[in-house]
Design a protein around this motif. Structure first.
Motif, PDB file in Angstrom:
ATOM      1  N   LEU A   1      53.348   6.722  24.442  1.00 45.76           N
ATOM      2  CA  LEU A   1      54.784   6.564  24.236  1.00 45.76           C
ATOM      3  C   LEU A   1      55.385   5.652  25.302  1.00 45.76           C
ATOM      4  CD1 LEU A   1      57.396   7.547  22.739  1.00 45.76           C
ATOM      5  CD2 LEU A   1      57.447   9.417  24.387  1.00 45.76           C
ATOM      6  N   LEU A   2      55.025   5.888  26.550  1.00 47.17           N
ATOM      7  CA  LEU A   2      55.542   5.069  27.647  1.00 47.17           C
ATOM      8  C   LEU A   2      55.069   3.620  27.559  1.00 47.17           C
ATOM      9  CD1 LEU A   2      55.155   7.559  30.599  1.00 47.17           C
ATOM     10  CD2 LEU A   2      57.294   6.744  29.591  1.00 47.17           C
ATOM     11  N   VAL A   3      53.794   3.426  27.270  1.00 53.04           N
ATOM     12  CA  VAL A   3      53.252   2.069  27.182  1.00 53.04           C
ATOM     13  C   VAL A   3      53.958   1.297  26.067  1.00 53.04           C
ATOM     14  CG1 VAL A   3      51.198   0.725  26.552  1.00 53.04           C
ATOM     15  CG2 VAL A   3      51.031   2.561  28.236  1.00 53.04           C
ATOM     16  N   ALA A   4      54.153   1.922  24.911  1.00 54.89           N
ATOM     17  CA  ALA A   4      54.828   1.246  23.796  1.00 54.89           C
ATOM     18  C   ALA A   4      56.261   0.887  24.170  1.00 54.89           C
ATOM     19  CB  ALA A   4      54.803   2.134  22.551  1.00 54.89           C
ATOM     20  N   GLY A   5      56.995   1.817  24.783  1.00 55.70           N
ATOM     21  CA  GLY A   5      58.365   1.543  25.186  1.00 55.70           C
ATOM     22  C   GLY A   5      58.451   0.460  26.236  1.00 55.70           C
TER      23      GLY A   5
ATOM     24  N   ARG B   1      53.562  -7.175  33.253  1.00 53.74           N
ATOM     25  CA  ARG B   1      52.508  -6.662  32.386  1.00 53.74           C
ATOM     26  C   ARG B   1      52.481  -5.143  32.504  1.00 53.74           C
ATOM     27  NH1 ARG B   1      53.151 -11.018  31.041  1.00 53.74           N
ATOM     28  NH2 ARG B   1      51.716 -12.722  30.857  1.00 53.74           N
ATOM     29  N   VAL B   2      52.170  -4.498  31.401  1.00 50.99           N
ATOM     30  CA  VAL B   2      52.037  -3.043  31.374  1.00 50.99           C
ATOM     31  C   VAL B   2      50.548  -2.731  31.370  1.00 50.99           C
ATOM     32  CG1 VAL B   2      52.520  -0.947  30.060  1.00 50.99           C
ATOM     33  CG2 VAL B   2      54.184  -2.824  30.078  1.00 50.99           C
ATOM     34  N   ARG B   3      50.133  -1.852  32.253  1.00 47.26           N
ATOM     35  CA  ARG B   3      48.727  -1.462  32.340  1.00 47.26           C
ATOM     36  C   ARG B   3      48.633   0.051  32.398  1.00 47.26           C
ATOM     37  NH1 ARG B   3      48.251  -5.801  30.681  1.00 47.26           N
ATOM     38  NH2 ARG B   3      47.443  -7.616  31.747  1.00 47.26           N
ATOM     39  N   ARG B   4      47.581   0.571  31.819  1.00 44.85           N
ATOM     40  CA  ARG B   4      47.340   2.009  31.873  1.00 44.85           C
ATOM     41  C   ARG B   4      46.047   2.278  32.620  1.00 44.85           C
ATOM     42  NH1 ARG B   4      47.669   3.805  26.054  1.00 44.85           N
ATOM     43  NH2 ARG B   4      47.140   5.795  26.967  1.00 44.85           N
ATOM     44  N   GLY B   5      46.108   3.289  33.505  1.00 45.08           N
ATOM     45  CA  GLY B   5      44.921   3.728  34.215  1.00 45.08           C
ATOM     46  C   GLY B   5      44.291   2.685  35.114  1.00 45.08           C
ATOM     47  N   MET B   6      45.074   1.764  35.640  1.00 40.41           N
ATOM     48  CA  MET B   6      44.526   0.707  36.486  1.00 40.41           C
ATOM     49  C   MET B   6      44.631   1.106  37.956  1.00 40.41           C
ATOM     50  SD  MET B   6      45.690  -3.281  36.664  1.00 40.41           S
ATOM     51  CE  MET B   6      47.165  -2.943  37.619  1.00 40.41           C
ATOM     52  N   SER B   7      43.572   0.921  38.674  1.00 37.08           N
ATOM     53  CA  SER B   7      43.551   1.194  40.108  1.00 37.08           C
ATOM     54  C   SER B   7      44.477   0.227  40.838  1.00 37.08           C
ATOM     55  CB  SER B   7      42.108   1.035  40.602  1.00 37.08           C
ATOM     56  OG  SER B   7      42.041   1.191  41.980  1.00 37.08           O
ATOM     57  N   VAL B   8      45.272   0.763  41.775  1.00 36.88           N
ATOM     58  CA  VAL B   8      46.244  -0.048  42.511  1.00 36.88           C
ATOM     59  C   VAL B   8      46.035   0.170  44.007  1.00 36.88           C
ATOM     60  CG1 VAL B   8      48.688  -0.472  42.897  1.00 36.88           C
ATOM     61  CG2 VAL B   8      47.911   0.243  40.642  1.00 36.88           C
ATOM     62  N   ILE B   9      45.825  -0.902  44.752  1.00 41.51           N
ATOM     63  CA  ILE B   9      45.672  -0.781  46.199  1.00 41.51           C
ATOM     64  C   ILE B   9      47.062  -0.787  46.834  1.00 41.51           C
ATOM     65  CG2 ILE B   9      44.763  -1.849  48.297  1.00 41.51           C
ATOM     66  CD1 ILE B   9      42.482  -2.972  46.587  1.00 41.51           C
ATOM     67  N   LEU B  10      47.441   0.345  47.445  1.00 36.71           N
ATOM     68  CA  LEU B  10      48.744   0.483  48.081  1.00 36.71           C
ATOM     69  C   LEU B  10      48.655   0.375  49.597  1.00 36.71           C
ATOM     70  CD1 LEU B  10      50.237   3.447  46.040  1.00 36.71           C
ATOM     71  CD2 LEU B  10      50.508   0.997  45.644  1.00 36.71           C
ATOM     72  N   GLY B  11      47.461   0.505  50.125  1.00 38.18           N
ATOM     73  CA  GLY B  11      47.248   0.435  51.558  1.00 38.18           C
ATOM     74  C   GLY B  11      45.767   0.524  51.825  1.00 38.18           C
TER      75      GLY B  11
ATOM     76  N   GLN C   1      45.293   5.662  40.885  1.00 37.71           N
ATOM     77  CA  GLN C   1      45.119   5.108  39.547  1.00 37.71           C
ATOM     78  C   GLN C   1      46.208   5.716  38.663  1.00 37.71           C
ATOM     79  OE1 GLN C   1      41.100   5.527  38.242  1.00 37.71           O
ATOM     80  NE2 GLN C   1      41.403   4.341  36.403  1.00 37.71           N
ATOM     81  N   PRO C   2      47.439   5.147  38.713  1.00 32.40           N
ATOM     82  CA  PRO C   2      48.542   5.719  37.943  1.00 32.40           C
ATOM     83  C   PRO C   2      48.275   5.654  36.442  1.00 32.40           C
ATOM     84  CG  PRO C   2      49.293   3.911  39.350  1.00 32.40           C
ATOM     85  CD  PRO C   2      47.820   3.974  39.463  1.00 32.40           C
ATOM     86  N   ASP C   3      48.928   6.547  35.715  1.00 32.03           N
ATOM     87  CA  ASP C   3      48.793   6.550  34.257  1.00 32.03           C
ATOM     88  C   ASP C   3      49.272   5.228  33.665  1.00 32.03           C
ATOM     89  OD1 ASP C   3      47.854   9.244  33.975  1.00 32.03           O
ATOM     90  OD2 ASP C   3      49.873   9.899  34.467  1.00 32.03           O
ATOM     91  N   VAL C   4      50.415   4.732  34.150  1.00 33.32           N
ATOM     92  CA  VAL C   4      51.018   3.499  33.660  1.00 33.32           C
ATOM     93  C   VAL C   4      51.517   2.708  34.862  1.00 33.32           C
ATOM     94  CG1 VAL C   4      52.833   2.494  32.220  1.00 33.32           C
ATOM     95  CG2 VAL C   4      51.776   4.653  31.544  1.00 33.32           C
ATOM     96  N   SER C   5      51.270   1.402  34.858  1.00 31.88           N
ATOM     97  CA  SER C   5      51.747   0.549  35.947  1.00 31.88           C
ATOM     98  C   SER C   5      52.483  -0.655  35.398  1.00 31.88           C
ATOM     99  CB  SER C   5      50.580   0.035  36.792  1.00 31.88           C
ATOM    100  OG  SER C   5      49.890   1.081  37.396  1.00 31.88           O
TER     101      SER C   5
END
Length: 140
Positions: free
Chosen positions: A50-54, A64-74, A80-84
């Motif tokens: 639902l979130l990705v579609a919206g 860009r919308v991504r799901r389950g992508m690893s994100v380096i914050l530090g 690995q947030p559900d949606v980025s």
């Protein structure tokens, strides 16, 4: 990471996840420690859809919308947030209703801060306009 496979004092760093063999797909690094995600529920998967579609309907072309992508914050933080997008949302099951937590990155400190907790509607104006009726979860 040392070649002998032992973890250095203070824990792992974000780049270690790329070098460690045989890690499960949903492995995160939080405060230098490995965190393994459990199986995703049908509810959570549907909320993420639902979130990705919206988001995809609303984001400007430069995002860009991504799901389950690893994100380096530090150095020792790689969730690995559900949606980025520019902001990351963590979706939780709150007794059958979706709850979305939105974080924004402070350009000065480069740290993420909670900017809102949304229960029935996710409505944002920054970094772009977004309006997602979270109650639609019951119609998907």
């Amino acid at each position: 990471m040392p070649e002998d496979g032992r973890v250095a004092p203070g824990g792992l760093v974000a780049e270690d996840l790329d070098r460690l063999p045989d890690l499960p797909a949903r492995t995160e690094l939080v405060d230098g420690r490995l965190v393994f995600a459990g199986p995703q529920s049908s509810f959570r998967s549907t909320v993420v859809d639902l979130l990705v579609a919206g988001l995809r309907r609303a984001v400007p072309l430069e995002f860009r919308v991504r799901r389950g992508m690893s994100v380096i914050l530090g150095a020792r933080q790689r969730p690995q947030p559900d949606v980025s997008v520019v902001r990351a949302g963590a979706v939780r099951d709150d007794g059958g209703e979706p709850v979305v937590r939105v974080y924004e990155r402070d350009p000065t400190t480069r740290a993420y801060a909670l900017t809102g907790i949304h229960h029935h509607r996710l409505k944002l104006t920054v970094p772009f306009h977004l309006d997602v009726d979270l109650s639609r979860i019951h119609h998907l």
